[in-house]
Design a protein around this motif. Sequence first.
Motif, PDB file in Angstrom:
ATOM      1  N   ALA A 235       0.820  -1.222   0.000  1.00  0.00           N
ATOM      2  CA  ALA A 235       0.000   0.000   0.000  1.00  0.00           C
ATOM      3  C   ALA A 235       0.852   1.270   0.000  1.00  0.00           C
ATOM      4  CB  ALA A 235      -0.927   0.001   1.207  1.00  0.00           C
ATOM      5  N   ASP A 236       0.347   2.322  -0.670  1.00  0.00           N
ATOM      6  CA  ASP A 236       1.020   3.624  -0.710  1.00  0.00           C
ATOM      7  C   ASP A 236       0.590   4.485   0.473  1.00  0.00           C
ATOM      8  OD1 ASP A 236       2.259   3.064  -3.186  1.00  0.00           O
ATOM      9  OD2 ASP A 236       0.400   3.586  -4.232  1.00  0.00           O
ATOM     10  N   ALA A 237       1.410   5.478   0.792  1.00  0.00           N
ATOM     11  CA  ALA A 237       1.102   6.378   1.903  1.00  0.00           C
ATOM     12  C   ALA A 237      -0.222   7.100   1.686  1.00  0.00           C
ATOM     13  CB  ALA A 237       2.242   7.388   2.077  1.00  0.00           C
ATOM     14  N   GLU A 238      -0.549   7.381   0.420  1.00  0.00           N
ATOM     15  CA  GLU A 238      -1.785   8.104   0.091  1.00  0.00           C
ATOM     16  C   GLU A 238      -3.048   7.278   0.361  1.00  0.00           C
ATOM     17  OE1 GLU A 238       0.718   7.606  -2.051  1.00  0.00           O
ATOM     18  OE2 GLU A 238       1.684   9.578  -1.919  1.00  0.00           O
ATOM     19  N   ASP A 239      -2.891   5.985   0.561  1.00  0.00           N
ATOM     20  CA  ASP A 239      -4.057   5.113   0.777  1.00  0.00           C
ATOM     21  C   ASP A 239      -4.753   5.364   2.102  1.00  0.00           C
ATOM     22  OD1 ASP A 239      -3.749   3.815  -1.674  1.00  0.00           O
ATOM     23  OD2 ASP A 239      -2.307   2.404  -0.840  1.00  0.00           O
ATOM     24  N   GLU A 240      -4.148   6.193   2.923  1.00  0.00           N
ATOM     25  CA  GLU A 240      -4.810   6.603   4.171  1.00  0.00           C
ATOM     26  C   GLU A 240      -6.174   7.214   3.876  1.00  0.00           C
ATOM     27  OE1 GLU A 240      -4.322  10.181   7.442  1.00  0.00           O
ATOM     28  OE2 GLU A 240      -2.591   9.620   6.213  1.00  0.00           O
ATOM     29  N   ALA A 241      -6.295   7.834   2.708  1.00  0.00           N
ATOM     30  CA  ALA A 241      -7.530   8.543   2.345  1.00  0.00           C
ATOM     31  C   ALA A 241      -8.722   7.603   2.175  1.00  0.00           C
ATOM     32  CB  ALA A 241      -7.306   9.334   1.051  1.00  0.00           C
ATOM     33  N   GLN A 247      -8.973   6.338  13.944  1.00  0.00           N
ATOM     34  CA  GLN A 247      -8.203   5.200  14.455  1.00  0.00           C
ATOM     35  C   GLN A 247      -7.593   4.393  13.308  1.00  0.00           C
ATOM     36  OE1 GLN A 247     -10.358   1.832  16.100  1.00  0.00           O
ATOM     37  NE2 GLN A 247      -8.945   1.702  17.830  1.00  0.00           N
ATOM     38  N   GLU A 248      -8.378   4.132  12.257  1.00  0.00           N
ATOM     39  CA  GLU A 248      -7.897   3.383  11.097  1.00  0.00           C
ATOM     40  C   GLU A 248      -6.774   4.134  10.394  1.00  0.00           C
ATOM     41  OE1 GLU A 248     -11.315   2.713   8.681  1.00  0.00           O
ATOM     42  OE2 GLU A 248     -12.304   1.439  10.159  1.00  0.00           O
ATOM     43  N   LYS A 249      -6.963   5.452  10.224  1.00  0.00           N
ATOM     44  CA  LYS A 249      -5.958   6.272   9.554  1.00  0.00           C
ATOM     45  C   LYS A 249      -4.661   6.322  10.359  1.00  0.00           C
ATOM     46  CE  LYS A 249      -9.397   9.322   7.360  1.00  0.00           C
ATOM     47  NZ  LYS A 249      -9.042   9.167   5.938  1.00  0.00           N
ATOM     48  N   GLU A 250      -4.799   6.444  11.665  1.00  0.00           N
ATOM     49  CA  GLU A 250      -3.619   6.497  12.536  1.00  0.00           C
ATOM     50  C   GLU A 250      -2.841   5.181  12.473  1.00  0.00           C
ATOM     51  OE1 GLU A 250      -2.523   6.927  17.291  1.00  0.00           O
ATOM     52  OE2 GLU A 250      -4.559   7.421  16.590  1.00  0.00           O
ATOM     53  N   PHE A 251      -3.563   4.073  12.515  1.00  0.00           N
ATOM     54  CA  PHE A 251      -2.918   2.750  12.415  1.00  0.00           C
ATOM     55  C   PHE A 251      -2.184   2.607  11.096  1.00  0.00           C
ATOM     56  CE2 PHE A 251      -3.604  -1.403  10.303  1.00  0.00           C
ATOM     57  CZ  PHE A 251      -2.645  -2.145  10.984  1.00  0.00           C
ATOM     58  N   PHE A 252      -2.852   2.980   9.998  1.00  0.00           N
ATOM     59  CA  PHE A 252      -2.241   2.826   8.679  1.00  0.00           C
ATOM     60  C   PHE A 252      -1.000   3.716   8.544  1.00  0.00           C
ATOM     61  CE2 PHE A 252      -1.585   4.249   4.341  1.00  0.00           C
ATOM     62  CZ  PHE A 252      -1.451   3.035   3.683  1.00  0.00           C
ATOM     63  N   LYS A 253      -1.118   4.967   8.953  1.00  0.00           N
ATOM     64  CA  LYS A 253      -0.021   5.919   8.806  1.00  0.00           C
ATOM     65  C   LYS A 253       1.217   5.439   9.580  1.00  0.00           C
ATOM     66  CE  LYS A 253      -1.320  10.124   9.453  1.00  0.00           C
ATOM     67  NZ  LYS A 253      -1.662  11.408  10.118  1.00  0.00           N
ATOM     68  N   LYS A 254       0.993   5.004  10.804  1.00  0.00           N
ATOM     69  CA  LYS A 254       2.105   4.565  11.651  1.00  0.00           C
ATOM     70  C   LYS A 254       2.728   3.282  11.111  1.00  0.00           C
ATOM     71  CE  LYS A 254       3.331   3.786  16.487  1.00  0.00           C
ATOM     72  NZ  LYS A 254       2.840   3.715  17.891  1.00  0.00           N
ATOM     73  N   THR A 255       1.895   2.354  10.689  1.00  0.00           N
ATOM     74  CA  THR A 255       2.400   1.070  10.192  1.00  0.00           C
ATOM     75  C   THR A 255       3.170   1.258   8.890  1.00  0.00           C
ATOM     76  OG1 THR A 255       0.522  -0.078  11.197  1.00  0.00           O
ATOM     77  CG2 THR A 255       1.771  -1.280   9.527  1.00  0.00           C
ATOM     78  N   HIS A 256       2.615   2.062   7.992  1.00  0.00           N
ATOM     79  CA  HIS A 256       3.301   2.326   6.720  1.00  0.00           C
ATOM     80  C   HIS A 256       4.660   2.973   6.979  1.00  0.00           C
ATOM     81  CE1 HIS A 256       4.277   4.479   2.974  1.00  0.00           C
ATOM     82  NE2 HIS A 256       3.691   3.447   2.385  1.00  0.00           N
ATOM     83  N   HIS A 257       4.690   3.926   7.887  1.00  0.00           N
ATOM     84  CA  HIS A 257       5.949   4.614   8.234  1.00  0.00           C
ATOM     85  C   HIS A 257       6.962   3.614   8.798  1.00  0.00           C
ATOM     86  CE1 HIS A 257       8.733   7.641   9.733  1.00  0.00           C
ATOM     87  NE2 HIS A 257       8.688   7.035  10.917  1.00  0.00           N
TER      88      HIS A 257
END
Length: 426
Positions: A235-241, A247-257
Amino acid sequence: MKWLKQKSNIAIGILFLITFVVVLRNPIGVFPDSQGYLEMHIIRTPGYPLFLNVFHTIFGDNYQLPTVIFQVLFGCFGIFYFINKLRSLQLLNTFFSVCFTLVLLMPFVSGLKIVNNILSEAISYSLYLIIIAKFIAFFITKNKKELYYSLPILGILLITRYQFVYLIPLALLLIFWVSFKKKQFKQYGILVLLFLSLPLMTSLADKTYHKIIHGHFTSTPWTGMSIITPVLFVADAEDEAVLETTQEKEFFKKTHHNLVEANMHISKLNLNPNETPTLYYINNYANLQMGPIFKNADEMMDDSQSRIEQFIALDEFTKKVSKPLIADNFTKWRRIYTGNMIFGFGGMKLALLYIFIAICSFIALLKRNHNTYKVLLLISLALIANIMIVSIGMHAVIRFTFYNDWVLFLTIFILLNSLNKKLYES
């Protein structure tokens, strides 16, 4: 001919005895997963934990050796049942039945050494062979009892390893073929209903087990972690959208990072010269799943909940997050899935070979209703279906794919046996 069968039985018995001795000389394997089965962890399906609980209750801390002895004896029984069924259907002669016995015993004495391990494949292998034997017998003899008797065995197998759920559509395919050929659809109605209801019955058994043991009427919670691992890898960083909640966005952003920072994301891999992104994913699957993905998802859970409740919530959370991410990254996810699947086959050449066997068997069966084509079609479809379903979430390593490693050998033995019969008759 009777004396030949007796001699082959003696030869098979000797192979079983040698296997038994080798197994007892090998060390007993206890792994991190073993502890989950022994402690009846919430993320383990009920079949093998209940099996181990029986031996632990009877033998206490000395359960390991009796468990291994039972596993090897049950394994030999499953193999002999399969071999005997093939012989009774005249698919293998006495010589090839001994050869095939040796092939089926290989997972006991080399490689995984499954019966020496405190892991679910130690009993699921034998259950699987018995079911395949019954499917073959039904396909050839059209005897409905074979499928009726396979139902409870398949139910036990599904609550032991749910990856074999593909056997249900395979059974339905066999029923459709036989009923179509006999023009007797109504006679197979009950069988169809029973196989269609089997997922519901095993799900009910699974949930009831967790209610009794863990206090929650829930399915075994780990599917979400298996599904989300490959899609977070690509997944790309932009997929947060595409995600809904904070909560979902925070999990994705942190995990991707974390994945990018650790060079564990497909965009930041330090690959060896002969390594592909898919091969990296397969080799590092456990590190991906139990590293940033599990740790960050686990942090999202409510601290006021019990650990069991957190695992249930984590499963629902990861399933929910997976859906929009897969939809948004389907092409990249599909590449990993396809590569994972090809790896499970053992390479592109073997993948094409098994597909070729399935297609040729089907075309030949349409032209001529021959038992050889029926068996080759059935076993090749079983192998293909197993790898397809395993590759969806997990890494298609040998622990999940070895159940059908004998398919190519049986294909060769059956073809040689059929050729030998023709030469003898002519």
